[in-house]
Design a protein around this motif. Structure first.
Motif, mmCIF file in Angstrom:
data_model
loop_
_atom_site.group_PDB
_atom_site.id
_atom_site.type_symbol
_atom_site.label_atom_id
_atom_site.label_comp_id
_atom_site.label_asym_id
_atom_site.label_seq_id
_atom_site.Cartn_x
_atom_site.Cartn_y
_atom_site.Cartn_z
ATOM 1 N N THR A 68 0.785 -1.162 -0.146
ATOM 2 C CA THR A 68 -0.058 -0.049 -0.005
ATOM 3 C C THR A 68 0.910 1.095 -0.170
ATOM 4 O OG1 THR A 68 0.049 -0.013 2.582
ATOM 5 C CG2 THR A 68 -1.944 -0.982 1.083
ATOM 6 N N LEU A 70 0.704 5.872 0.234
ATOM 7 C CA LEU A 70 0.039 7.144 0.483
ATOM 8 C C LEU A 70 0.651 8.268 -0.123
ATOM 9 C CD1 LEU A 70 -2.021 8.884 2.079
ATOM 10 C CD2 LEU A 70 -0.271 8.731 3.858
ATOM 11 N N SER A 84 0.403 3.548 -8.845
ATOM 12 C CA SER A 84 -0.445 2.282 -9.166
ATOM 13 C C SER A 84 0.111 1.492 -10.320
ATOM 14 C CB SER A 84 -1.716 2.865 -9.580
ATOM 15 O OG SER A 84 -1.983 3.572 -10.717
ATOM 16 N N ASP A 89 -1.279 -0.473 -4.237
ATOM 17 C CA ASP A 89 -2.600 0.112 -3.920
ATOM 18 C C ASP A 89 -2.532 1.488 -3.196
ATOM 19 O OD1 ASP A 89 -3.751 -2.394 -4.959
ATOM 20 O OD2 ASP A 89 -3.375 -3.336 -3.213
ATOM 21 N N TYR A 91 -3.425 5.443 -2.102
ATOM 22 C CA TYR A 91 -4.417 6.319 -1.527
ATOM 23 C C TYR A 91 -3.697 7.762 -1.883
ATOM 24 C CZ TYR A 91 -6.998 3.032 1.095
ATOM 25 O OH TYR A 91 -7.831 1.706 1.356
ATOM 26 N N LEU A 93 -4.537 11.527 -0.942
ATOM 27 C CA LEU A 93 -5.169 12.243 0.156
ATOM 28 C C LEU A 93 -5.016 13.747 -0.267
ATOM 29 C CD1 LEU A 93 -5.120 11.766 3.854
ATOM 30 C CD2 LEU A 93 -4.217 14.029 2.999
ATOM 31 N N ASN A 127 -7.301 4.750 -4.769
ATOM 32 C CA ASN A 127 -8.402 5.332 -3.784
ATOM 33 C C ASN A 127 -8.301 6.951 -3.610
ATOM 34 O OD1 ASN A 127 -9.236 2.385 -2.617
ATOM 35 N ND2 ASN A 127 -7.182 2.531 -2.838
ATOM 36 N N TRP A 128 -9.292 7.599 -3.653
ATOM 37 C CA TRP A 128 -9.177 9.013 -3.148
ATOM 38 C C TRP A 128 -9.736 9.310 -1.890
ATOM 39 C CZ3 TRP A 128 -5.851 10.682 -6.615
ATOM 40 C CH2 TRP A 128 -5.960 10.173 -7.795
ATOM 41 N N THR A 129 -9.025 10.099 -0.926
ATOM 42 C CA THR A 129 -9.656 10.483 0.230
ATOM 43 C C THR A 129 -9.469 11.841 0.610
ATOM 44 O OG1 THR A 129 -9.724 9.752 2.814
ATOM 45 C CG2 THR A 129 -7.467 9.668 1.611
ATOM 46 N N TRP A 138 -8.632 9.267 10.459
ATOM 47 C CA TRP A 138 -9.132 9.427 9.108
ATOM 48 C C TRP A 138 -10.282 8.574 8.944
ATOM 49 C CZ3 TRP A 138 -3.953 8.928 6.006
ATOM 50 C CH2 TRP A 138 -3.265 10.169 6.367
ATOM 51 N N ASP A 140 -12.375 6.389 6.343
ATOM 52 C CA ASP A 140 -12.323 5.393 5.415
ATOM 53 C C ASP A 140 -10.738 4.827 5.129
ATOM 54 O OD1 ASP A 140 -14.964 5.675 4.678
ATOM 55 O OD2 ASP A 140 -14.624 7.469 3.470
ATOM 56 N N VAL A 141 -9.849 5.167 5.733
ATOM 57 C CA VAL A 141 -8.605 5.035 5.770
ATOM 58 C C VAL A 141 -8.192 4.131 6.976
ATOM 59 C CG1 VAL A 141 -6.144 5.551 4.949
ATOM 60 C CG2 VAL A 141 -7.912 6.733 3.779
#
Length: 269
Positions: A68, A70, A84, A89, A91, A93, A127-129, A138, A140-141
């Motif tokens: 993962t 960030l 990606s 995977d 995120y 932010l 994924n977008w947060t 946070w 959803d994370v």
């Protein structure tokens, strides 16, 4: 000289704002569709670091070992897409919902039109947060990250927020994970207003070596190198510190690269 209808330069726009007000100011820039910091594409320095992976320092994903990642302050998400395509995977932010809307459009265009090559065995999830990086919890994370990429995020923060930045980075980094910082602007003086604020290598070293602590600084907020503390047991240690072969034009001067790229790990590893 700026015309009456031209938005002010970033330092002028942020002048007099308290650190806790900066998130709102960045969101306002996106609302006004004024993003002079936008790079227009992914980081070449990051691409080359992942591609070359000196001494295997970066934990790359594989089919049997997913990873993962960030990207805080991801903006239009160029580097989210790039990561990606290396199989992470990712995120992305950002505090601005408008930024993430632009990022989604950019990612869809890049992937639909095949603007970048897939570097890993398969493309990782995106994924977008939308939230504040400094928020305690946070939505959803959950969990920590195997890779974190910081570029034009550290330098966008006023110096009083740097101890909190380092502490949060340490908290978010998985055991065995890596924090990658593209250090910019490395040649700016602390006495010059930001954003971007001066971000020479010594700043990253001082804050990440002892996350959460405030090193001694001069009247402009620049770290006093002679009074830097050594690596704390709970700090992050620097594994790699190099000038990349390629970087964005903003990190160049007279044809020479001014940026640095650094890789960090937990001190106890």
């Amino acid at each position: 000289m700026a015309t009456p209808n031209e938005p002010p330069r970033l330092p002028k726009f942020f002048e007099g704002s308290l650190p806790q007000e900066h998130s709102t100011k960045w969101a306002k820039c996106w609302e006004d569709k004024w993003t002079p910091w936008d790079r227009g594409g992914p980081s070449m320095a990051l691409h080359d670091l992942l591609k070359e992976n000196p001494n295997g320092v970066i934990p790359l994903p594989s089919e049997t070992s997913p990873k993962t990642c960030l990207v805080p302050g991801c903006g239009r998400g160029y580097d989210v897409v790039l990561l990606s395509l290396f199989g992470y995977d990712v995120y992305g932010l950002d505090v601005s919902s408008q930024a993430l809307s632009a990022a989604k459009e950019n990612a869809e265009k890049a992937l639909t039109e095949g603007l970048y090559e897939t570097e890993g065995g398969k493309r990782g999830a995106i994924n977008w947060t939308c939230q504040d990086f400094f928020a305690e919890d946070w939505k959803d994370v959950q969990g920590t990250f195997d890779l974190i990429f910081d570029y034009t995020f550290f330098c966008a923060l006023p110096p009083p927020l740097r101890p909190a930045w380092a502490k949060k980075m340490k908290t978010l980094l998985s055991p065995g994970g890596r924090l990658v910082c593209l250090e910019f602007p490395s040649d700016k003086k602390p006495s010059e207003p930001g954003p971007p604020w001066a971000a020479p290598p010594g700043e990253y070293l001082a804050y990440l070596s002892n996350p959460g602590a405030q090193p001694r600084t001069d009247e402009y907020g620049g770290v006093i190198a002679e009074e830097m503390e050594s690596l704390a047991p709970g700090g992050l240690k620097r594994l790699v510190h190099i000038k990349p072969g390629r970087t964005h034009a903003s990190g160049m001067q007279d044809g020479r690269v001014q940026d640095y790229i650094s890789v960090w790990a937990h001190a106890n590893e």
